[in-house]
Design an enzyme around this catalytic site. Structure first.
Site, PDB file in Angstrom:
ATOM      1  N   CYS A 262       4.648  -1.806   1.402  1.00  0.00           N
ATOM      2  CA  CYS A 262       4.032  -1.336   2.056  1.00  0.00           C
ATOM      3  C   CYS A 262       3.905  -0.938   3.403  1.00  0.00           C
ATOM      4  CB  CYS A 262       2.030  -1.513   1.692  1.00  0.00           C
ATOM      5  SG  CYS A 262       1.079  -1.988   0.155  1.00  0.00           S
TER       6      CYS A 262
ATOM      7  N   ARG B 193       9.560  -5.263  -4.876  1.00  0.00           N
ATOM      8  CA  ARG B 193       9.831  -4.811  -3.768  1.00  0.00           C
ATOM      9  C   ARG B 193      10.124  -4.220  -2.666  1.00  0.00           C
ATOM     10  NH1 ARG B 193       4.921  -0.542  -5.018  1.00  0.00           N
ATOM     11  NH2 ARG B 193       3.841  -3.038  -4.495  1.00  0.00           N
TER      12      ARG B 193
ATOM     13  N   THR C  20      -2.241   5.483  -1.024  1.00  0.00           N
ATOM     14  CA  THR C  20      -1.957   5.175   0.404  1.00  0.00           C
ATOM     15  C   THR C  20      -1.396   6.426   0.876  1.00  0.00           C
ATOM     16  OG1 THR C  20      -2.158   3.162   0.869  1.00  0.00           O
ATOM     17  CG2 THR C  20      -0.989   4.654   1.853  1.00  0.00           C
TER      18      THR C  20
ATOM     19  N   LYS D  22       6.938   1.246   3.343  1.00  0.00           N
ATOM     20  CA  LYS D  22       7.104   2.593   3.013  1.00  0.00           C
ATOM     21  C   LYS D  22       6.337   3.281   4.252  1.00  0.00           C
ATOM     22  CE  LYS D  22       4.521   2.874  -0.312  1.00  0.00           C
ATOM     23  NZ  LYS D  22       3.674   3.222  -1.463  1.00  0.00           N
TER      24      LYS D  22
ATOM     25  N   LYS E 215       6.695 -12.199  -0.642  1.00  0.00           N
ATOM     26  CA  LYS E 215       6.050 -12.908  -0.018  1.00  0.00           C
ATOM     27  C   LYS E 215       5.312 -13.577  -0.508  1.00  0.00           C
ATOM     28  CE  LYS E 215       1.961 -10.501   0.168  1.00  0.00           C
ATOM     29  NZ  LYS E 215       0.620 -10.185   0.945  1.00  0.00           N
TER      30      LYS E 215
END
Ligand code: UGA
Length: 448
Positions: free
Chosen positions: A278, A345, A124, A281, A338
């Site tokens: 994700c 992270r 990404t 960030k 999760k």
């Protein structure tokens, strides 16, 4: 160069999943992992992180020679017709993405790629990064077709998401290269039921789309999708705070609001906020891209601020019920960001444990998969336990901070017996209030 040979740069969540799946779709795949400990684990036929179904896929592909883990660009890149880059993009302190690995992997690969082979970006990256990499290739005297192919898989359901995708997006200036990459996914689609059955994952087809776009659009699609999901969560959390003050139930509210097909129920679960490698960030990355181009994405700044407030909000809710925190004992169940992963992270569960410990709470923590990984992020005085019962015994309150399904199935009457207090704070809104109350516990949710 062999047409059916692929190199995947970086064997993290995305890289290893991609490499293992392509190795089952008729390709010979080199997976490059520079970290020696991780490489050793992969060579034994396993991933170094927890992802359901992935290990049997890796093992069979290594055993039949279609997946070759290595640390060598020289042994892999020159014979490959396609190079997928899946290297990490850590955060810079200012919230933008650190692209050091992205550029160094591209440069190293470019030096070894044969004429006609395609470079595919799956990491990404901020919009316009592809243009800069194309310039880098040119400065090296190389003409390499560059394709952006953003990744939409979720950790915990990585195989299902890749096999039964909503959409495959590819963008680039070279139409032939874009179509070649779409064809790779068509090959994967042909094998998907066989792979799903080997991995033991759900094989529920989705009507996936193949979408070819411009290079900059493909890059922007990726971060925009994540930012919108993050926005939905922060929106739900804002309404959850209002629900708390007006005595409404956020789950009831979002069930009904989400029943409107234009809105949709997904990603409207309120709780302790989003974490992971994700969303945090990509939200700050999108804000930075906006600022770089003179656009103030205020709506995303608000989403980010709400998210940052959530661990503290959860602890404040606890304080309202158990009083002054200093000297209390609390168990935090769930450290993974999760369920379905060992990834910690930017984990809200870790943040909550650290806020409690900082406030003088004797804090115990337990996660079914992530204890080991959480160790380095937790304050030193947070005690990690091997079981949920060890975490819970003698505490004034229990906080559920990850939506692990097993947390719903506990024998809550037995748990209550182990506790010295009676407060259960469900920071992911997964357990039934009435059931918890029937076991003699006080239930606190987020927004209910
Ligand atoms: C996310 C996206 O969902 C993927 O499509 C994308 O490919 C991936 O990022 C990526 O960019 O690589 P992921 O970070 O694995 O996937 O996890 P999600 O399932 O999206 O959950 C993110 C966070 O949001 C978790 O902390 C989760 O607990 C939280 N969440 C999710 C909520 O708080 N409420 C919700 O309703 C849903």
């Amino acid at each position: 160069m062999e047409e059916k040979t692929i190199t995947v740069l970086g064997a993290g969540y995305v890289g290893l999943t991609t490499a293992a799946l392509l190795a089952h779709s008729g390709y010979k795949v080199f997976a490059i992992e520079p970290n020696p400990e991780r490489l050793d684990v992969i060579k034994t036929g396993k991933s170094f992180f927890y992802e359901e179904g992935l290990d049997p896929i890796i093992k069979t592909a290594i055993d039949n020679g279609s997946l070759i883990p290595t640390n060598s660009y020289e042994d892999s890149v020159p014979s490959s017709s396609i190079v997928f880059s899946c290297v990490g993009t850590p955060d810079n302190p200012d919230g933008s993405s650190n692209l050091t690995y992205v550029f160094s992997a591209a440069e190293q690969a470019a030096g070894l790629m044969q004429q006609g082979s395609i470079f595919v970006q799956k990491s990404t990256v901020p919009v316009r990064t592809g243009e800069k990499i194309i310039e880098l290739f040119e400065s090296l005297g190389k003409t390499i077709p560059y394709v952006s192919n953003p990744e939409f898989l979720r950790e915990g359901t990585a195989l299902y998401d890749t096999l039964y995708f909503d959409r495959v997006v590819t963008g680039g200036h070279d139409q032939k290269a874009v179509n070649t990459i779409l064809d790779v996914y068509r090959e994967l689609e042909k094998e998907r039921d066989t792979i799903a059955s080997l991995a033991g994952v759900n094989a529920e087809p989705r009507k996936g789309k193949y979408i070819a776009t411009s290079l900059n659009s493909a890059e922007l699609i990726k971060v925009t999708a994540n930012a919108f999901l993050a926005l939905k969560i922060s929106f739900a959390n804002s309404i959850a705070k209002l629900s708390d003050s007006v005595d409404a139930d956020i789950v009831e509210v979002m069930d009904a609001v989400g029943a409107d097909e234009r809105i949709g129920r997904a990603f409207l679960n309120a709780g302790r906020g989003y974490g992971g490698g994700c969303f945090p960030k990509d939200v700050s990355g999108l804000i930075s891209s906006g600022l770089d181009n003179g656009i103030d994405l205020e709506v995303m700044q608000a989403a980010q601020a709400v998210n940052r407030s959530m661990p503290g909000y959860v602890v404040e809710k606890l304080k309202k019920h158990i009083g002054e925190l200093d000297g209390k004992k609390v168990a935090v169940l769930g450290l993974a960001f999760k369920s379905g992963t060992s990834d910690v992270r930017k984990s809200p569960g870790v943040a909550i444990a650290n806020v409690l410990s900082h406030a003088g709470v004797t804090t115990k923590a337990y996660d079914p998969q992530a204890n080991q990984e959480a160790k380095q992020d937790l304050r030193r005085d947070v005690v990690l336990t091997d079981s949920h019962t060890d975490a819970i015994s003698g505490v004034d309150a229990v906080i559920i901070a990850t939506e692990w399904p097993e947390f719903k199935d506990y024998d809550f009457a037995a748990l209550k017996e182990l506790m010295s207090g009676d407060v259960l704070l469900d920071a992911v809104n997964i357990v039934e209030k009435t059931m918890i109350e029937s076991k003699g516990l006080v239930y606190i949710g987020v927004g209910r």
